[in-house]
Design a protein around this motif. Structure first.
Motif, PDB file in Angstrom:
ATOM      1  N   LEU A   1     -40.358 -10.849  14.722  1.00 11.36           N
ATOM      2  CA  LEU A   1     -39.114 -11.604  14.643  1.00 11.36           C
ATOM      3  C   LEU A   1     -38.413 -11.619  15.992  1.00 11.36           C
ATOM      4  N   VAL A   2     -38.352 -10.479  16.647  1.00 14.99           N
ATOM      5  CA  VAL A   2     -37.726 -10.391  17.970  1.00 14.99           C
ATOM      6  C   VAL A   2     -38.464 -11.289  18.960  1.00 14.99           C
ATOM      7  N   LYS A   3     -39.781 -11.299  18.906  1.00 14.95           N
ATOM      8  CA  LYS A   3     -40.579 -12.149  19.783  1.00 14.95           C
ATOM      9  C   LYS A   3     -40.265 -13.630  19.553  1.00 14.95           C
ATOM     10  N   PHE A   4     -40.183 -14.022  18.279  1.00  7.92           N
ATOM     11  CA  PHE A   4     -39.885 -15.399  17.906  1.00  7.92           C
ATOM     12  C   PHE A   4     -38.486 -15.805  18.377  1.00  7.92           C
TER      13      PHE A   4
ATOM     14  N   ASP B   1     -25.636 -25.390  22.673  1.00  6.70           N
ATOM     15  CA  ASP B   1     -26.994 -24.819  22.652  1.00  6.70           C
ATOM     16  C   ASP B   1     -27.438 -24.473  21.237  1.00  6.70           C
ATOM     17  N   GLY B   2     -26.500 -24.155  20.383  1.00  8.02           N
ATOM     18  CA  GLY B   2     -26.823 -23.878  18.987  1.00  8.02           C
ATOM     19  C   GLY B   2     -26.755 -22.414  18.650  1.00  8.02           C
ATOM     20  N   LYS B   3     -27.151 -22.093  17.447  1.00  6.17           N
ATOM     21  CA  LYS B   3     -27.130 -20.735  16.910  1.00  6.17           C
ATOM     22  C   LYS B   3     -28.470 -20.440  16.262  1.00  6.17           C
ATOM     23  N   ILE B   4     -28.791 -19.171  16.176  1.00  8.91           N
ATOM     24  CA  ILE B   4     -29.951 -18.709  15.420  1.00  8.91           C
ATOM     25  C   ILE B   4     -29.415 -17.844  14.292  1.00  8.91           C
ATOM     26  N   PHE B   5     -29.747 -18.197  13.070  1.00 11.87           N
ATOM     27  CA  PHE B   5     -29.354 -17.398  11.918  1.00 11.87           C
ATOM     28  C   PHE B   5     -30.597 -16.695  11.387  1.00 11.87           C
ATOM     29  N   VAL B   6     -30.495 -15.399  11.164  1.00 16.97           N
ATOM     30  CA  VAL B   6     -31.604 -14.617  10.633  1.00 16.97           C
ATOM     31  C   VAL B   6     -31.188 -14.127   9.253  1.00 16.97           C
ATOM     32  N   SER B   7     -31.972 -14.482   8.243  1.00 16.32           N
ATOM     33  CA  SER B   7     -31.635 -14.059   6.886  1.00 16.32           C
ATOM     34  C   SER B   7     -32.908 -13.859   6.067  1.00 16.32           C
ATOM     35  N   ASP B   8     -32.777 -13.102   5.015  1.00 13.04           N
ATOM     36  CA  ASP B   8     -33.886 -12.902   4.079  1.00 13.04           C
ATOM     37  C   ASP B   8     -33.820 -13.982   3.008  1.00 13.04           C
ATOM     38  N   ILE B   9     -34.953 -14.426   2.562  1.00 14.75           N
ATOM     39  CA  ILE B   9     -35.027 -15.383   1.463  1.00 14.75           C
ATOM     40  C   ILE B   9     -35.451 -14.601   0.231  1.00 14.75           C
ATOM     41  N   SER B  10     -34.620 -14.613  -0.792  1.00 15.74           N
ATOM     42  CA  SER B  10     -34.916 -13.803  -1.975  1.00 15.74           C
ATOM     43  C   SER B  10     -35.748 -14.535  -3.016  1.00 15.74           C
ATOM     44  N   ASP B  11     -35.740 -15.868  -2.971  1.00 12.44           N
ATOM     45  CA  ASP B  11     -36.525 -16.617  -3.954  1.00 12.44           C
ATOM     46  C   ASP B  11     -36.648 -18.064  -3.504  1.00 12.44           C
ATOM     47  N   ALA B  12     -37.643 -18.746  -4.044  1.00 12.15           N
ATOM     48  CA  ALA B  12     -37.808 -20.187  -3.873  1.00 12.15           C
ATOM     49  C   ALA B  12     -38.002 -20.757  -5.265  1.00 12.15           C
ATOM     50  N   ILE B  13     -37.361 -21.898  -5.528  1.00 12.99           N
ATOM     51  CA  ILE B  13     -37.454 -22.499  -6.849  1.00 12.99           C
ATOM     52  C   ILE B  13     -37.752 -23.984  -6.698  1.00 12.99           C
ATOM     53  N   SER B  14     -38.792 -24.455  -7.384  1.00 11.65           N
ATOM     54  CA  SER B  14     -39.119 -25.866  -7.411  1.00 11.65           C
ATOM     55  C   SER B  14     -38.290 -26.531  -8.493  1.00 11.65           C
ATOM     56  N   ILE B  15     -37.501 -27.503  -8.121  1.00  9.20           N
ATOM     57  CA  ILE B  15     -36.688 -28.204  -9.112  1.00  9.20           C
ATOM     58  C   ILE B  15     -37.571 -28.979 -10.079  1.00  9.20           C
TER      59      ILE B  15
END
Length: 48
Positions: free
Chosen positions: A5-8, A23-37
């Motif tokens: 992650l640090v490398k990326f 220049d923008g921002k980098i947000f780092v977060s965990d994804i807890s789930d994915a749901i197909s509608i």
């Protein structure tokens, strides 16, 4: 933080940094789930 992650993040910083506003921002977060509608499936099934 994970070493990969640090490398990326450093790659993004080196390529995107101009030192100017916008220049923008980098947000780092965990994804807890994915749901197909459409199928209502969760997890890995929702994205494959």
């Amino acid at each position: 933080m994970d070493e990969e992650l640090v490398k990326f993040i450093n790659i993004i910083l080196n390529k995107a940094h101009t030192g100017r506003k916008g220049d923008g921002k980098i947000f780092v977060s965990d994804i807890s789930d994915a749901i197909s509608i459409r199928t209502k499936e969760h997890g890995i099934k929702a994205i494959t």
